[in-house]
Design an enzyme around this catalytic site. Structure first.
Site, PDB file in Angstrom:
ATOM      1  N   HIS A 161       0.776  -1.243   0.000  1.00 35.83           N
ATOM      2  CA  HIS A 161       0.000   0.000   0.000  1.00 35.83           C
ATOM      3  C   HIS A 161       0.812   1.302   0.000  1.00 35.83           C
ATOM      4  O   HIS A 161       0.270   2.351   0.338  1.00 35.83           O
ATOM      5  CB  HIS A 161      -0.964   0.023   1.197  1.00 35.83           C
ATOM      6  CG  HIS A 161      -1.993  -1.058   1.174  1.00 35.83           C
ATOM      7  ND1 HIS A 161      -1.711  -2.354   1.526  1.00 35.83           N
ATOM      8  CD2 HIS A 161      -3.311  -1.048   0.836  1.00 35.83           C
ATOM      9  CE1 HIS A 161      -2.807  -3.090   1.422  1.00 35.83           C
ATOM     10  NE2 HIS A 161      -3.784  -2.329   0.981  1.00 35.83           N
ATOM     11  N   GLY A 212      -0.481  -2.515  -5.901  1.00 36.48           N
ATOM     12  CA  GLY A 212      -1.407  -3.627  -5.748  1.00 36.48           C
ATOM     13  C   GLY A 212      -2.806  -3.169  -5.388  1.00 36.48           C
ATOM     14  O   GLY A 212      -3.781  -3.845  -5.705  1.00 36.48           O
ATOM     15  N   HIS A 213      -2.912  -2.037  -4.711  1.00 37.05           N
ATOM     16  CA  HIS A 213      -4.216  -1.460  -4.388  1.00 37.05           C
ATOM     17  C   HIS A 213      -4.328  -0.133  -5.127  1.00 37.05           C
ATOM     18  O   HIS A 213      -3.802   0.876  -4.706  1.00 37.05           O
ATOM     19  CB  HIS A 213      -4.374  -1.248  -2.884  1.00 37.05           C
ATOM     20  CG  HIS A 213      -5.795  -0.971  -2.458  1.00 37.05           C
ATOM     21  ND1 HIS A 213      -6.610  -0.055  -3.110  1.00 37.05           N
ATOM     22  CD2 HIS A 213      -6.543  -1.493  -1.449  1.00 37.05           C
ATOM     23  CE1 HIS A 213      -7.785  -0.023  -2.514  1.00 37.05           C
ATOM     24  NE2 HIS A 213      -7.777  -0.892  -1.515  1.00 37.05           N
ATOM     25  N   GLU A 339     -13.481  -9.595  -0.261  1.00 35.50           N
ATOM     26  CA  GLU A 339     -14.052  -8.251  -0.262  1.00 35.50           C
ATOM     27  C   GLU A 339     -14.445  -7.840  -1.680  1.00 35.50           C
ATOM     28  O   GLU A 339     -14.264  -6.698  -2.087  1.00 35.50           O
ATOM     29  CB  GLU A 339     -13.078  -7.235   0.335  1.00 35.50           C
ATOM     30  CG  GLU A 339     -12.783  -7.466   1.802  1.00 35.50           C
ATOM     31  CD  GLU A 339     -11.947  -6.371   2.411  1.00 35.50           C
ATOM     32  OE1 GLU A 339     -12.394  -5.752   3.395  1.00 35.50           O
ATOM     33  OE2 GLU A 339     -10.842  -6.121   1.896  1.00 35.50           O
ATOM     34  N   CYS A 423     -11.328   2.079   6.828  1.00 35.12           N
ATOM     35  CA  CYS A 423     -11.291   2.771   5.540  1.00 35.12           C
ATOM     36  C   CYS A 423     -12.617   3.432   5.208  1.00 35.12           C
ATOM     37  O   CYS A 423     -12.654   4.475   4.545  1.00 35.12           O
ATOM     38  CB  CYS A 423     -10.886   1.807   4.426  1.00 35.12           C
ATOM     39  SG  CYS A 423     -11.900   0.317   4.341  1.00 35.12           S
ATOM     40  N   CYS A 424     -13.725   2.827   5.633  1.00 38.02           N
ATOM     41  CA  CYS A 424     -15.037   3.309   5.208  1.00 38.02           C
ATOM     42  C   CYS A 424     -15.463   4.629   5.859  1.00 38.02           C
ATOM     43  O   CYS A 424     -16.026   5.486   5.160  1.00 38.02           O
ATOM     44  CB  CYS A 424     -16.100   2.243   5.465  1.00 38.02           C
ATOM     45  SG  CYS A 424     -15.890   0.752   4.440  1.00 38.02           S
TER      46      CYS A 424
END
Length: 659
Positions: A161, A212-213, A339, A423-424
């Site tokens: 990340h 990767g993200h 996810e 994260c949300c």
């Protein structure tokens, strides 16, 4: 509210060398749109509650300790996810704490623009000071690799990340500059991106890698637009173009650090959409949030470069998602295991993962597809995800959150204060705080209205300042009045979305009717004229109550029906209904009525009708019998899905039995 004195007038063409088509549209920056009404209430909740809560809970989670170079390193606070099946000790949510700070800064920035809060601004300024002090002389910036695992930077882009965190910090920096005029974090991130461009790229001696993200791609486009630096756009394009190319970078990277490339938890690069080059992709796969961020970046680059090869891939992916893998709420990603996505038409309701971040990501993608021109297939879906699958993730008072957004609950799924993977909360916070940027977009000689509701937009077109004000009770009412106030007469095209759910629409300009059949293309009415002060446009949209049915391939919804009105999907909650929800049947002959309820849930329109309920009498002696249960007549009340679980805990159901 007035525009921030630091806010710069928006220009449709900051970058001239990208070759983008003349009619490319870009969203108006947040400081140029004032939002009231439905979305104003939600933005106020974020400004008054959520923004400060995000900061406080980041501090409680010890995130501040990780970025403060004047404190001892906290070490590993959240254990690595070995128990989740990651054989290499490389993955922990603590690695992306910088991204949580980035989104928190972005939420705070737009909230500070909406409502002054000197204490919060002081706190965010202090966080930015820490990042400036933490930044290394060569521009590198990562609290994880500087404070927790020093010496390992740029060794595991697949899992760790680095670029994802950079992307969110970039977005936070752009927002803070736009909303406050302060550019310290913007300068910090420009230095970091300059460093990234020396490490990663196509030249000999550079690493030919990407994240990767996905996320940095769309962030770099924002950075390029606000700074006018073409090199940032080129870096975004490189990351898009390089993804999935052979030899596969993640394989090479794993071997370089002495790891087996196959020692990868999800065993397939479909998980992060790097299995094949992006222009060859035609199926939405893997982690849902990563997919949405990638497609958002692809759409930005397609817009900026006029790249039809990217547009073709995006349309294939859009069709795949919307015809095979999307919940009726605009939620997506049914599985908690990855996810993300599973198989076509697999849309379980009670176990739906439907991460808040994924619906937010769909809003991002849809809004960026509109950069290539007004098209209701994208704007209607943006609206569906906005009003349903995304804001369901935030309580009405802005203090509690959902990570998962199921379409059915037995009463145990309730909002939480925080999450080990938070994260949300800042993602939905920043989206709501910046909602004005989704309402309008601007081209050289056109403006598009994508969303309706009380708002005022300010922009320059052909060198003339224009103010456009909407007055509407949307989404509760379909009447929209638009007043235009150019400082001088100016010719341009006004594009107005005609939603697919509206069974009838009427349009007038200064009281004169407009034949929609003559002016509508791709779901937008296009009115070109020389606009003058005092011009008035009125759009009346019928808001029918509709019964919606799923494709028969969706096993979980066979024999079921859902209710909608306008852009809103409805659900039933136990608190409003006497029977257990799974016993309810909605007869096809039942008349469903809308009712204004200003006292309920901050003011909503409910739907009510007569339904049938299975009776429980006579079943005490066993589980089964040859006779069906008796039925009784009952009253059914449905509320907008976004508002569920804001009262006492209880059952919830979107899909009712169809009678």
């Amino acid at each position: 509210m007035t525009a921030s004195p630091s806010a710069q007038p928006f220009k449709a063409n900051t970058l001239e060398k990208t070759g983008k088509p003349k009619l490319a549209f870009r969203p108006l920056p947040v400081p140029q749109v004032d939002v009231h009404g439905f979305w104003g209430d939600r933005a106020d909740a974020v400004a008054s509650a959520t923004a400060g809560i995000l900061y406080d809970r980041c501090v409680e989670a010890r995130m501040l300790e990780q970025i403060d170079p004047d404190r001892p390193s906290p070490g590993v606070v959240i254990p690595f996810h070995v128990s989740d099946g990651f054989t290499a000790r490389t993955v922990t949510t603590q690695m992306f704490w910088d991204s949580d700070w980035g989104k928190t800064i972005e939420t705070a920035a737009y909230s500070l623009y909406r409502r002054k809060n000197p204490e919060l601004e002081r706190k965010i300024d202090a966080v930015i000071d820490m990042y400036e002090k933490l930044q290394q002389p060569d521009g590198y910036l990562s609290s994880w690799y500087q404070r927790i695992q020093p010496g390992l930077r740029w060794t595991n882009l697949r899992d760790c990340h680095e670029l994802y965190c950079a992307g969110h910090l970039i977005e936070g920096a752009v927002a803070y500059y736009q909303a406050t005029g302060k550019r310290k974090l913007l300068d910090v991130m420009c230095r970091f991106v300059d460093h990234i461009a020396t490490v990663l790229g196509p030249q000999p001696g550079q690493k030919h890698g990407y994240c990767g993200h996905e996320e940095i791609e769309l962030a770099l486009v924002k950075l390029a637009r606000v700074t006018g630096e073409q090199k940032y756009m080129e870096l975004a394009k490189y990351f898009i173009d390089q993804r999935g190319q052979q030899p596969h970078y993640f394989d090479e990277e794993a071997r370089a650090r002495g790891a087996d490339p196959k020692d990868f938890h999800f065993k397939t690069y479909e998980y992060n959409q790097s299995h094949i080059p992006v222009r060859e992709q035609d199926k939405v796969v893997g982690h849902a949030v990563r997919a949405m961020y990638l497609y958002s970046g692809m759409a930005d680059i397609a817009t900026e470069y006029g790249d039809d090869t990217l547009r073709a891939a995006l349309d294939r992916l859009w069709d795949d998602l919307t015809t095979k893998s999307l919940y009726i709420t605009g939620g997506l990603g049914p599985s908690a295991d990855n996810e993300g996505f599973t198989s076509d038409y697999d849309l379980p309701n009670e176990s739906a993962y439907a991460e808040t971040c994924a619906a937010v990501g769909l809003v991002f993608w849809a809004s960026r597809m509109l950069g290539m021109g007004p098209n209701a297939r994208y704007a209607d879906m943006m609206e569906r995800a906005l009003y349903n699958g995304s804001i369901s993730g935030l309580s009405l008072d802005g203090s509690l959150f959902f990570y998962e957004n199921p379409l059915e609950s037995r009463g145990a799924h309730n909002r939480w204060k925080w999450h080990r993977c938070p994260c949300c909360p800042p993602n939905i916070g920043r989206m709501v705080a910046s909602i004005g940027s989704y309402f309008y977009s601007l081209a050289d000689d056109a403006v598009a209205v994508h969303l309706y509701g009380d708002s005022t937009a300010r922009f320059d077109i052909s060198g003339v300042p224009v103010s456009l004000t909407q007055a509407s009770r949307y989404p509760w009412d379909g009447a929209v009045e638009i007043a235009l106030e150019p400082q001088a007469p100016v010719e341009f095209t006004l594009h107005l979305r005609i939603p697919a759910w509206s069974t009838g629409a009427e349009l007038t300009v200064n009281g004169d009717p407009v034949n929609l059949n003559d002016v509508t293309s791709d779901g937008y009415a296009a009115i070109r004229r020389t606009w003058k002060k005092g011009d008035q446009v009125r759009l009346d949209l019928e808001m029918p109550i509709e019964r919606l049915y799923a494709n028969p391939q969706v096993r979980q919804d066979a024999g079921r029906v859902a209710l909608s009105r306008g852009p809103l999907i409805y659900c039933v909650e136990a608190t409003d209904n006497k029977s257990q929800l799974h016993r309810l049947t909605l007869p096809r002959t039942a008349r469903v009525e809308a009712q204004q309820r200003p006292e309920l849930l901050g003011g909503v329109v409910t739907l009510s009708t007569t339904a049938q309920a299975d009776a429980g009498d006579g079943w005490q002696s066993g589980l089964y019998r040859p006779a069906p249960p008796a039925t009784t007549q009952t009253r059914l009340t449905a509320i907008p899905y976004f508002a569920w679980d804001n009262r006492e805990a209880g059952e919830m159901l979107v899909w009712l039995r169809d009678g």
